[in-house]
Design an enzyme around this catalytic site. Structure first.
Site, PDB file in Angstrom:
ATOM      1  N   ASN A  10      -5.729 -47.590  -4.991  1.00  0.00           N
ATOM      2  CA  ASN A  10      -5.514 -48.377  -3.778  1.00  0.00           C
ATOM      3  C   ASN A  10      -5.493 -47.415  -2.596  1.00  0.00           C
ATOM      4  O   ASN A  10      -4.512 -46.702  -2.396  1.00  0.00           O
ATOM      5  CB  ASN A  10      -4.177 -49.135  -3.894  1.00  0.00           C
ATOM      6  CG  ASN A  10      -3.813 -49.838  -2.604  1.00  0.00           C
ATOM      7  OD1 ASN A  10      -4.653 -50.029  -1.723  1.00  0.00           O
ATOM      8  ND2 ASN A  10      -2.548 -50.234  -2.473  1.00  0.00           N
ATOM      9  N   LYS A  12      -5.351 -48.126   0.478  1.00  0.00           N
ATOM     10  CA  LYS A  12      -4.601 -48.679   1.622  1.00  0.00           C
ATOM     11  C   LYS A  12      -5.453 -48.536   2.902  1.00  0.00           C
ATOM     12  O   LYS A  12      -6.665 -48.707   2.841  1.00  0.00           O
ATOM     13  CB  LYS A  12      -3.240 -47.998   1.763  1.00  0.00           C
ATOM     14  CG  LYS A  12      -2.480 -47.933   0.428  1.00  0.00           C
ATOM     15  CD  LYS A  12      -1.054 -47.583   0.611  1.00  0.00           C
ATOM     16  CE  LYS A  12      -0.417 -47.332  -0.754  1.00  0.00           C
ATOM     17  NZ  LYS A  12       1.023 -47.448  -0.740  1.00  0.00           N
ATOM     18  N   HIS A  96       0.407 -57.207  -2.921  1.00  0.00           N
ATOM     19  CA  HIS A  96       0.993 -55.855  -2.891  1.00  0.00           C
ATOM     20  C   HIS A  96       2.303 -55.915  -2.098  1.00  0.00           C
ATOM     21  O   HIS A  96       2.426 -56.707  -1.156  1.00  0.00           O
ATOM     22  CB  HIS A  96      -0.003 -54.898  -2.220  1.00  0.00           C
ATOM     23  CG  HIS A  96       0.395 -53.463  -2.330  1.00  0.00           C
ATOM     24  ND1 HIS A  96       1.327 -52.887  -1.497  1.00  0.00           N
ATOM     25  CD2 HIS A  96       0.012 -52.491  -3.193  1.00  0.00           C
ATOM     26  CE1 HIS A  96       1.484 -51.613  -1.845  1.00  0.00           C
ATOM     27  NE2 HIS A  96       0.696 -51.352  -2.866  1.00  0.00           N
ATOM     28  N   GLU A  98       3.471 -54.145   0.133  1.00  0.00           N
ATOM     29  CA  GLU A  98       3.306 -53.958   1.583  1.00  0.00           C
ATOM     30  C   GLU A  98       2.869 -55.260   2.240  1.00  0.00           C
ATOM     31  O   GLU A  98       3.262 -55.558   3.365  1.00  0.00           O
ATOM     32  CB  GLU A  98       2.319 -52.812   1.850  1.00  0.00           C
ATOM     33  CG  GLU A  98       2.953 -51.462   1.526  1.00  0.00           C
ATOM     34  CD  GLU A  98       1.983 -50.378   1.101  1.00  0.00           C
ATOM     35  OE1 GLU A  98       0.765 -50.524   1.292  1.00  0.00           O
ATOM     36  OE2 GLU A  98       2.463 -49.371   0.538  1.00  0.00           O
ATOM     37  N   GLU A 167       4.891 -52.998  -9.829  1.00  0.00           N
ATOM     38  CA  GLU A 167       5.085 -51.911  -8.874  1.00  0.00           C
ATOM     39  C   GLU A 167       6.486 -52.011  -8.281  1.00  0.00           C
ATOM     40  O   GLU A 167       6.702 -52.766  -7.317  1.00  0.00           O
ATOM     41  CB  GLU A 167       4.055 -52.015  -7.750  1.00  0.00           C
ATOM     42  CG  GLU A 167       2.622 -51.887  -8.200  1.00  0.00           C
ATOM     43  CD  GLU A 167       1.746 -51.306  -7.100  1.00  0.00           C
ATOM     44  OE1 GLU A 167       1.094 -50.306  -7.361  1.00  0.00           O
ATOM     45  OE2 GLU A 167       1.756 -51.835  -5.981  1.00  0.00           O
ATOM     46  N   GLY A 173       5.023 -44.905  -2.912  1.00  0.00           N
ATOM     47  CA  GLY A 173       4.890 -43.931  -1.829  1.00  0.00           C
ATOM     48  C   GLY A 173       6.132 -43.093  -1.597  1.00  0.00           C
ATOM     49  O   GLY A 173       6.234 -42.411  -0.584  1.00  0.00           O
ATOM     50  N   SER A 212       4.047 -44.163  -7.337  1.00  0.00           N
ATOM     51  CA  SER A 212       4.103 -42.700  -7.433  1.00  0.00           C
ATOM     52  C   SER A 212       3.547 -42.151  -8.742  1.00  0.00           C
ATOM     53  O   SER A 212       4.070 -41.185  -9.288  1.00  0.00           O
ATOM     54  CB  SER A 212       5.541 -42.209  -7.194  1.00  0.00           C
ATOM     55  OG  SER A 212       5.946 -42.513  -5.875  1.00  0.00           O
TER      56      SER A 212
END
Ligand code: PEP
Length: 253
Positions: A10, A12, A96, A98, A167, A173, A212
């Site tokens: 991904n 992003k 996701h 985010e 996730e 991250g 991560s």
């Protein structure tokens, strides 16, 4: 059940244009002909067509990072499932964290997007995961089960076509990775939840881990029995690191 591992990168909002093409070419050089693993790259929308072109002839496949549930219409700034397919995508990431946290995506919205992707023939990678506060409150399984319940009946319409990514939000991250036991516990619970809808669905659905994942922790996570691959953010921006994660897939070692 032998589920061929899937390693998805991904990107992003990084690596648009020429930088994305260069990264895609480097990934193809590093791992574009490996059998026994499905490699997927998810660039920003503006780089999709160029990345599809760059990976043509290799085993690498391409995903969108989001979609609108309608096929077309007056939805400025949005992209639909048929448009992603038209650009050469086979996959799309949905829900996701985010998107859920920064753009207000709800379980219902995730369900609608998953249904739109499946109906169009685009393979969804649907993300679920708990926040740190939810984990610390002992609510991890409750949260991921609620998120899964929102779209499981859509996945059941075509077992094995859709993929889930677990996730944990606290691991994305941050450099804080879930340990293999923590990941396996949640993956196993998700698979059990799938089996309460349909035993075949539970057997054939890939459940990826994301958060991560790096070359040095990939093999521990990927060797868990219910971890069928990885959704990789930061480490997918470097072809060498991403290739090492691909090579750590159980069928590769
Ligand atoms: C992600 O963005 O899906 C992700 C898992 O990111 P990272 O690997 O950087 O934690």
């Amino acid at each position: 059940m032998n589920r061929t591992p899937i390693i998805a990168g991904n990107w992003k909002m990084y690596k648009g244009g020429a930088a994305g093409v260069e990264l895609a070419r480097d990934v193809v050089r590093a791992c574009g002909d490996l059998a026994g693993v499905t490699v997927v790259l998810s660039p920003p929308f503006t780089a999709l067509a160029a990345v599809v072109h760059a990976v043509a002839g290799s085993r690498v496949e391409v995903a969108g990072q989001n979609l609108h549930p309608k096929a077309e219409g007056a939805f400025t700034g949005e992209v639909s499932a048929p448009m992603l397919l038209d650009a050469g995508c086979k996959w799309v990431i949905i829900g996701h964290s985010e998107r859920r946290q920064l753009f207000g995506e709800t379980d219902q919205g995730v369900r609608e997007k998953t249904a739109a992707a499946m109906a169009a023939g685009l393979r969804p990678i649907v993300c679920v995961g708990e926040t740190l506060a939810e984990r610390e409150a002992g609510r991890t399984l409750e949260v991921v089960s609620r998120q899964l319940d929102a779209f499981v009946s859509v996945l059941a319409e075509r077992p094995g076509f859709g993929t889930i990514a677990y996730e944990p939000v606290w691991a994305i991250g941050t450099g804080k990775v879930a340990g293999p036991e923590q990941a396996q516990e949640v993956h196993q619970a998700l698979r059990q939840r799938l089996s309460s809808t349909d035993a075949k669905l539970a057997h054939v659905t890939h459940i990826l881990y994301g958060g991560s994942v790096k070359p040095d922790n990939a093999s521990g996570l990927l060797s868990c029995p219910d971890v069928d691959g990885a959704l990789v953010g930061g480490a997918s921006l470097d072809a060498g690191s991403f290739a090492k994660i691909v090579e750590a897939s159980p069928s590769r070692v």
